[in-house]
Design an enzyme around this catalytic site. Structure first.
Site, PDB file in Angstrom:
ATOM      1  N   ARG A  36       0.799  -1.352  -0.031  1.00 49.45           N
ATOM      2  CA  ARG A  36      -0.041   0.053  -0.021  1.00 49.45           C
ATOM      3  C   ARG A  36       0.955   1.210  -0.159  1.00 49.45           C
ATOM      4  O   ARG A  36       1.995   1.150   0.238  1.00 49.45           O
ATOM      5  CB  ARG A  36      -1.059  -0.142   1.229  1.00 49.45           C
ATOM      6  CG  ARG A  36      -1.753  -1.293   1.516  1.00 49.45           C
ATOM      7  CD  ARG A  36      -2.616  -1.196   2.797  1.00 49.45           C
ATOM      8  NE  ARG A  36      -3.419  -2.226   2.821  1.00 49.45           N
ATOM      9  CZ  ARG A  36      -3.192  -3.552   3.466  1.00 49.45           C
ATOM     10  NH1 ARG A  36      -1.781  -3.652   3.740  1.00 49.45           N
ATOM     11  NH2 ARG A  36      -3.999  -4.574   3.558  1.00 49.45           N
ATOM     12  N   HIS A 143      -2.609   3.754  -6.845  1.00 53.06           N
ATOM     13  CA  HIS A 143      -3.312   2.554  -6.091  1.00 53.06           C
ATOM     14  C   HIS A 143      -3.414   1.351  -7.113  1.00 53.06           C
ATOM     15  O   HIS A 143      -3.304   0.190  -6.716  1.00 53.06           O
ATOM     16  CB  HIS A 143      -4.414   2.945  -5.403  1.00 53.06           C
ATOM     17  CG  HIS A 143      -4.870   1.858  -4.456  1.00 53.06           C
ATOM     18  ND1 HIS A 143      -4.197   1.542  -3.400  1.00 53.06           N
ATOM     19  CD2 HIS A 143      -5.849   1.035  -4.486  1.00 53.06           C
ATOM     20  CE1 HIS A 143      -4.974   0.456  -2.626  1.00 53.06           C
ATOM     21  NE2 HIS A 143      -5.979   0.200  -3.325  1.00 53.06           N
ATOM     22  N   HIS A 169      -3.609  -9.122   4.184  1.00 51.50           N
ATOM     23  CA  HIS A 169      -5.210  -8.998   4.566  1.00 51.50           C
ATOM     24  C   HIS A 169      -5.417 -10.146   5.322  1.00 51.50           C
ATOM     25  O   HIS A 169      -4.931 -11.429   5.326  1.00 51.50           O
ATOM     26  CB  HIS A 169      -5.996  -9.185   3.235  1.00 51.50           C
ATOM     27  CG  HIS A 169      -6.129  -7.946   2.480  1.00 51.50           C
ATOM     28  ND1 HIS A 169      -7.265  -7.095   2.889  1.00 51.50           N
ATOM     29  CD2 HIS A 169      -5.480  -7.393   1.341  1.00 51.50           C
ATOM     30  CE1 HIS A 169      -7.063  -6.144   1.928  1.00 51.50           C
ATOM     31  NE2 HIS A 169      -6.284  -6.108   1.130  1.00 51.50           N
ATOM     32  N   TYR A 178      -9.127 -11.637  -6.521  1.00 57.20           N
ATOM     33  CA  TYR A 178      -8.208 -11.421  -7.485  1.00 57.20           C
ATOM     34  C   TYR A 178      -8.277 -12.771  -8.160  1.00 57.20           C
ATOM     35  O   TYR A 178      -7.995 -12.970  -9.181  1.00 57.20           O
ATOM     36  CB  TYR A 178      -6.705 -11.061  -6.859  1.00 57.20           C
ATOM     37  CG  TYR A 178      -6.805  -9.672  -6.426  1.00 57.20           C
ATOM     38  CD1 TYR A 178      -6.665  -8.630  -7.367  1.00 57.20           C
ATOM     39  CD2 TYR A 178      -6.686  -9.376  -5.105  1.00 57.20           C
ATOM     40  CE1 TYR A 178      -6.356  -7.502  -7.021  1.00 57.20           C
ATOM     41  CE2 TYR A 178      -6.598  -7.968  -4.668  1.00 57.20           C
ATOM     42  CZ  TYR A 178      -6.429  -6.956  -5.918  1.00 57.20           C
ATOM     43  OH  TYR A 178      -6.330  -5.670  -5.389  1.00 57.20           O
TER      44      TYR A 178
END
Length: 209
Positions: A36, A143, A169, A178
């Site tokens: 991130r 992002h 996560h 994904y």
């Protein structure tokens, strides 16, 4: 260090004179690691292991209303070690040698005069909207590089648990998204193969008649 007005970087040469060079490109690292933005700009030299080809994520830089503040990652799962492809390692190796101070706690990516790097300042410095438009990707955000990296990892065969660990996560939901995206693409490829086979069969049938 990025000069927010010119989009270039000032660094000190071996002779002590200031030289103007192109700004650092953290985009490749994000695309190939899935970090991130806040995790990226909080990285210190000590978090990079070039020999092992890994990045250790232990904190993030958050933009609060009045200031920037270091803190823990988004969740406990955000504390992780991410393995990097060779392309990302070489990019980091060159960047560390040219732009990052030798101190173990030196930030890997900084703004003008060594200040903390803000996403808005970075976008203006590298002329992000114009750059992505030139590449035929208008509306592409920084992002989105994280999404691209995660999709690439899923397409490379990463399991749900492996994606969760790489992305930082705790929930399976994002990893499954994904994987679903790559499985849908795989179905599209299979369908395209079916169409190609059908055309070849029809072509051979026409020749035999």
């Amino acid at each position: 260090m990025v000069n927010n007005r010119t989009g270039r970087v000032k660094r000190i040469s071996s002779s002590g004179s200031r030289q103007t060079v192109q700004p650092p490109r953290p985009g490749r690292l994000v695309a190939l690691s899935g970090l991130r933005w806040g995790e990226l700009v909080a990285l210190r030299r000590r978090d990079i292991d070039l020999d092992a080809g890994t990045v250790r994520v232990t904190r993030k830089l958050a933009a609060l209303r009045s200031h920037l503040e270091f803190g823990p990652p988004k969740s406990a799962a955000g504390v992780r070690v991410v393995a990097l492809p060779a392309a990302a390692v070489e990019t980091l190796r060159a960047h560390l040698a040219e732009f990052t101070a030798a101190d173990a706690d030196a930030l890997v990516f900084t703004g003008d005069k060594g200040a903390l790097l803000r996403s808005g300042n970075f976008g203006r410095a590298v002329k992000w909207p114009r750059t992505v438009a030139t590449l035929g990707l208008p509306g592409f955000h920084f992002h989105d590089l994280r999404h691209a990296g995660n999709t690439l990892a899923a397409a490379s065969g990463a399991s749900t648990r492996e994606l969760m660990q790489r992305m930082g996560h705790a929930s399976m939901r994002a990893a499954l998204i994904y994987q679903h995206a790559t499985s849908e693409r795989d179905r599209e490829i299979a369908s395209a193969m079916d169409r190609r086979i059908a055309r070849q069969v029809r072509s051979k049938g026409g020749q035999s008649s």
